[in-house]
Structure formats: structure tokens, C-alpha cells
Write a protein that holds these residues in place. Structure first.
Motif, PDB file in Angstrom:
ATOM      1  N   PHE A 265       0.830  -1.203   0.000  1.00  0.00           N
ATOM      2  CA  PHE A 265       0.000   0.000   0.000  1.00  0.00           C
ATOM      3  C   PHE A 265       0.863   1.251   0.000  1.00  0.00           C
ATOM      4  N   VAL A 266       1.911   1.275   0.815  1.00  0.00           N
ATOM      5  CA  VAL A 266       2.789   2.446   0.886  1.00  0.00           C
ATOM      6  C   VAL A 266       3.485   2.674  -0.446  1.00  0.00           C
ATOM      7  N   VAL A 267       4.026   1.609  -1.034  1.00  0.00           N
ATOM      8  CA  VAL A 267       4.737   1.753  -2.297  1.00  0.00           C
ATOM      9  C   VAL A 267       3.798   2.219  -3.398  1.00  0.00           C
ATOM     10  N   ARG A 268       2.582   1.714  -3.398  1.00  0.00           N
ATOM     11  CA  ARG A 268       1.629   2.075  -4.455  1.00  0.00           C
ATOM     12  C   ARG A 268       0.964   3.427  -4.211  1.00  0.00           C
ATOM     13  N   LEU A 269       1.401   4.148  -3.177  1.00  0.00           N
ATOM     14  CA  LEU A 269       0.958   5.530  -3.016  1.00  0.00           C
ATOM     15  C   LEU A 269       1.512   6.428  -4.116  1.00  0.00           C
ATOM     16  N   ALA A 270       2.482   5.915  -4.880  1.00  0.00           N
ATOM     17  CA  ALA A 270       3.112   6.741  -5.915  1.00  0.00           C
ATOM     18  C   ALA A 270       2.082   7.297  -6.891  1.00  0.00           C
ATOM     19  N   THR A 271       1.121   6.475  -7.324  1.00  0.00           N
ATOM     20  CA  THR A 271       0.137   6.946  -8.308  1.00  0.00           C
ATOM     21  C   THR A 271      -0.728   8.073  -7.759  1.00  0.00           C
ATOM     22  N   PRO A 272      -1.370   7.928  -6.573  1.00  0.00           N
ATOM     23  CA  PRO A 272      -2.091   9.080  -6.021  1.00  0.00           C
ATOM     24  C   PRO A 272      -1.204  10.301  -5.822  1.00  0.00           C
ATOM     25  N   MET A 273       0.031  10.076  -5.383  1.00  0.00           N
ATOM     26  CA  MET A 273       0.926  11.216  -5.158  1.00  0.00           C
ATOM     27  C   MET A 273       1.202  11.968  -6.445  1.00  0.00           C
ATOM     28  N   PHE A 274       1.468  11.262  -7.534  1.00  0.00           N
ATOM     29  CA  PHE A 274       1.753  11.927  -8.802  1.00  0.00           C
ATOM     30  C   PHE A 274       0.576  12.803  -9.237  1.00  0.00           C
ATOM     31  N   ILE A 275      -0.644  12.267  -9.158  1.00  0.00           N
ATOM     32  CA  ILE A 275      -1.803  13.024  -9.635  1.00  0.00           C
ATOM     33  C   ILE A 275      -2.115  14.185  -8.692  1.00  0.00           C
ATOM     34  N   ILE A 276      -1.964  13.985  -7.390  1.00  0.00           N
ATOM     35  CA  ILE A 276      -2.196  15.062  -6.427  1.00  0.00           C
ATOM     36  C   ILE A 276      -1.151  16.157  -6.594  1.00  0.00           C
ATOM     37  N   LEU A 277       0.104  15.790  -6.822  1.00  0.00           N
ATOM     38  CA  LEU A 277       1.141  16.795  -7.045  1.00  0.00           C
ATOM     39  C   LEU A 277       0.913  17.538  -8.360  1.00  0.00           C
ATOM     40  N   PHE A 278       0.290  16.882  -9.331  1.00  0.00           N
ATOM     41  CA  PHE A 278      -0.131  17.580 -10.550  1.00  0.00           C
ATOM     42  C   PHE A 278      -1.112  18.695 -10.187  1.00  0.00           C
ATOM     43  N   GLY A 279      -2.091  18.392  -9.335  1.00  0.00           N
ATOM     44  CA  GLY A 279      -3.036  19.415  -8.905  1.00  0.00           C
ATOM     45  C   GLY A 279      -2.354  20.544  -8.155  1.00  0.00           C
TER      46      GLY A 279
END
Length: 430
Positions: A61-75
Motif C-alpha cells: 500500500f505504501v509503495v503504491r501511493l506513488a500513483t495518487p501522489m503523482f496526480i495530487i502533485l499535478f493538482g
């Protein structure tokens, strides 16, 4: 090509800010995101992810936080850089830049087909559909989302300038809570005649057989949360200590609200929420709201910790190199990992070491690129660095000019649309 597109450094304007004006927490958070992504892909390359880490859902779960992080950092990027400029100079001042980045992300996504085809991992038909964004290319899916989101970014900014953040947050949250209805919506059958419509319905709207996730429509929740985080981080640069303290309280409120959202959607069906489904791809592909609330909560907590860094220090540039060069790291690193991916027959510890070696190679590629892209390398006394920099720019500068020309052409074609009128947007803010 310029390495200033997320998941790279936020923007030329942002990069040009004096040290006191940069949001250092964003550079750190971006470094965390790209590190998690490339570690994950290094584990996938040796198949140690499936054989070892998928049985450890908390780590997964921690490692797969990358996808939400990328899209949130886009925002956050839209809010910190583009919204401020559009607010000052009008939406037309940023539209071409956003389209240029969309074209660049699509180009890098399509170029990933070269190693995939070389290794025989996709047929020509699948590669063709992949280039049209209607198929998945291994390891590089986030670039597909960025290409689409950058094309949508002018509309998102217009909505932000006219109505503020609250409507975006409310509307995107409402879309998540309609999940039980979304799963009932009909979609084109995924046979040959309807392959492209079925894949695009899944990718864009999250309806159908749920093989690609999260959908672009549901990901707007991540974008809205990212814009809220970007606004908070902008407030955090205030010289007023009371304003900075209020940012801390607002981060706590945001995390609390996201935690309540996760609890409220835990029992929402039809998918069952478990540690395994949350850490794996089940909830993500199904666009279950629990995935979005948990991903946003994890990202908000990481960014809240990263914002505690107030001064970069002499080693900050080196420590955040992956974050600053993460577009190149993601693209070139994944190309390398595709080439080395195979069914290794070594033991788990040996494959873990091999994955670590692959990750070190990815970091090394990024470090070499960082050296070549320094501002003074064209006149560097080191002949290897000087020649490498000139060759790289000789290759990429014409590509950048073509992308810029295409973006300007598309912007001019849309100039008749009222919402892209500078006067229209500015009048709506009075």
C-alpha cells in the motif's frame, strides 16, 4: 527534452523562483513519489513483487501511493504555478504551455513502445492501440494520465478561477460517492469492434470491465485535493507566523476529513474492502472511493511532513535530484527496466538484491542526466560533459520546437471558444 513536467520539476517559472520562494516540500514530496514508483517497478522487473511483496499488503500500500501522489502533485502544480499566472495574465497565457506538456507526456508514453516491442511484450496491434491511449503500456501508465490531464488543465483552471476550490472538491467527491451507480452503467463490450470505445470508457469514465484504473473522471478528486494542498502550501510561504500556524491546522482538518471519508466508504460495495484489495489493484481498477480517500490521506500526510523543511541547505539539490529529474527518471528508467524484465529463477533474497541493483542503475541514469542538464554544461571544461550536453540538446531542441508549435497551433484553434477568452475569465472574477 525539458525535464520540467510532472513527474518532473514543477515548472520553469517555479524553478526560477529564488530559494526563499520555492516550496521545498513539493520537491521533497516529488522525490518520495518517484522513488516509490521506481522501487515498485524494479521489484516488478524481477517478479519479486508478485512473489514476495504482494503478500505484504501494508508495504504494498505504501509503495503504491506513488500513483495518487503523482496526480495530487499535478493538482498542486496547477494551483501553485498555473493558477497564479492565469489569474494575473488570463487563461490564454498558460494554455499553450499546458498543451505542450500534454504532447510531451504523450510522446514519452508512445516512445515506451520501442523497448516493449523490442522485447516482444506487445503485438503491433496492441502497441497501436497503446499509442492511441486505448491500451496499457507496461510500467508507464502515469504518463497517459498526465497527457490527458494536461489537455484538460485549462478547463480545470477556468473552473477554479470562476468558482473557487469548493465546487471542484464537492463535485469530484460526489462522483466518488456515486460508485454503486457507476458499476451499473452499461459499456461497450470489449470485443474487436468495440475494443477502443470499451477501453476509453474504462479509462476516461471508469465504466466497463475495470481493467484500467483510476479513471480520469474519478482522478479529478486527486487533482482537486492537490489544488487544495497547493493553496495551503502557498499560504505556508507567508511571513506571518499566525498564517503558517493556520496552515498546520488546515492540514490536520484535511487529513481528518479524508480519514472520515475513508471510514464512511469502507463498507461501500459492490467490491469488498480488505487490506489485500486496498493494497492491490482491485479497488484502484474499480475506482472504489476508499482507494481515493486513502490515497489522498497518505499523500496529504507525506506532504504535511515534507513542508516542515524550510531551508534547502547545500545538499538539498543532490537529495532531491530524482524529484527534479523525475520525468527523465520515469521515462528512461522504465525503458531500462523493460529491457531487463524476465522470469528470474533466483531465490527471493537474490532477486531483492538484483532489484536493488536495477534501482541503483536508474538513479545513476538520472544523475548523469542531471549533470548534462546543468546550465553551464555547454561551456563546461570537461569535454565529455560539454559534448554530451551539446549532443543531447541537438537531439531534443528540434523536438521541443515541434511540440511548442503544435501546442500554439492547437491554442489558436481554440481561441474562438469563449471560456478561453482572457476578458471572459477576468470578468468572471470581478
Amino acid at each position: 527534452m525539458r525535464d520540467n513536467v510532472p513527474p518532473g520539476r514543477s515548472d520553469r517559472e517555479y524553478a526560477a523562483m529564488p530559494p526563499g520562494r520555492k516550496i521545498l516540500g513539493l520537491d521533497i514530496a516529488r522525490t518520495v513519489a518517484i522513488t516509490l514508483a521506481m522501487l515498485n517497478h524494479s521489484f516488478i522487473a524481477t517478479n519479486v513483487w508478485e512473489d514476495f511483496f504482494e503478500q505484504k499488503p501494508h508495504f504494498a500500500f505504501v509503495v503504491r501511493l506513488a500513483t495518487p501522489m503523482f496526480i495530487i502533485l499535478f493538482g498542486a502544480l496547477l494551483e501553485v504555478v498555473y493558477r497564479n499566472r492565469a489569474d494575473r495574465d488570463g487563461i490564454q497565457s498558460v494554455t499553450a504551455r499546458l498543451f505542450e506538456r500534454a504532447f510531451l507526456c504523450w510522446l514519452l508514453y508512445a516512445l515506451t513502445l520501442i523497448p516493449v516491442l523490442w522485447m516482444g511484450r506487445l503485438s503491433l496491434k496492441s502497441a497501436f492501440f497503446g499509442a492511441l491511449l486505448a491500451g496499457k503500456i507496461p510500467l508507464s501508465d502515469i504518463l497517459r494520465y498526465y497527457a490527458i490531464l494536461f489537455f484538460l488543465a485549462p478547463l480545470i483552471l477556468v473552473a477554479r478561477l470562476r468558482w473557487g476550490l469548493a465546487p471542484l472538491l464537492i463535485a469530484s467527491t460526489a462522483i466518488l460517492l456515486l460508485h454503486p451507480l457507476f458499476v451499473l452503467l452499461p459499456a461497450p463490450p470489449p470485443n474487436f469492434a468495440h475494443y477502443v470505445p470499451a477501453r476509453l470508457a474504462d479509462l476516461l469514465l471508469g465504466i466497463g470491465d475495470a481493467v484500467a484504473g483510476p479513471s480520469v473522471l474519478h482522478s479529478l478528486f486527486f487533482v482537486a485535493v492537490g489544488m487544495l494542498i497547493g493553496w495551503l502550501l502557498s499560504e505556508d510561504r507567508s511571513a506571518d507566523a499566525e498564517v503558517r500556524k493556520s496552515v498546520t491546522r488546515r492540514f490536520l482538518l484535511l487529513c481528518g476529513a479524508l480519514g472520515v471519508g475513508a471510514l464512511a466508504t469502507y463498507f461501500m460495495g459492490p467490491e469488498k474492502v480488505t487490506a489485500e484489495t486496498a493494497a492491490g489493484m482491485v479497488l484502484r481498477n474499480a475506482n472504489h472511493p476508499f482507494y481515493f480517500f486513502c490515497g489522498a490521506l497518505g499523500t496529504a500526510m507525506i506532504v504535511a511532513l515534507c513542508r516542515s523543511v524550510r531551508q534547502g541547505g547545500p545538499g538539498f539539490e543532490r537529495a532531491t535530484m530524482l524529484g527534479r529529474r523525475s520525468l527523465f527518471t520515469f521515462s528512461a528508467g522504465n525503458a531500462f527496466l523493460i529491457f531487463v524484465t524476465r522470469d528470474y529463477d533466483q531465490s527471493i533474497p537474490e532477486r531483492l538484491l538484483l532489484s536493488g541493483l536495477f534501482f541503483v542503475v536508474v538513479v545513476g541514469l538520472a544523475a548523469l542526466y542531471d549533470i548534462v542538464m546543468q546550465p553551464d554544461t555547454l561551456t563546461s571544461p570537461n569535454p565529455v560533459v560539454r559534448v554530451s550536453s551539446r549532443w543531447w540538446r541537438a537531439i531534443t531542441d528540434p523536438v521541443n520546437r515541434l511540440l511548442r508549435a503544435a501546442a500554439l497551433r492547437l491554442t489558436s484553434l481554440l481561441s474562438w471558444v469563449p471560456i478561453f477568452s482572457q476578458r471572459e475569465v477576468q470578468s468572471s472574477q470581478r
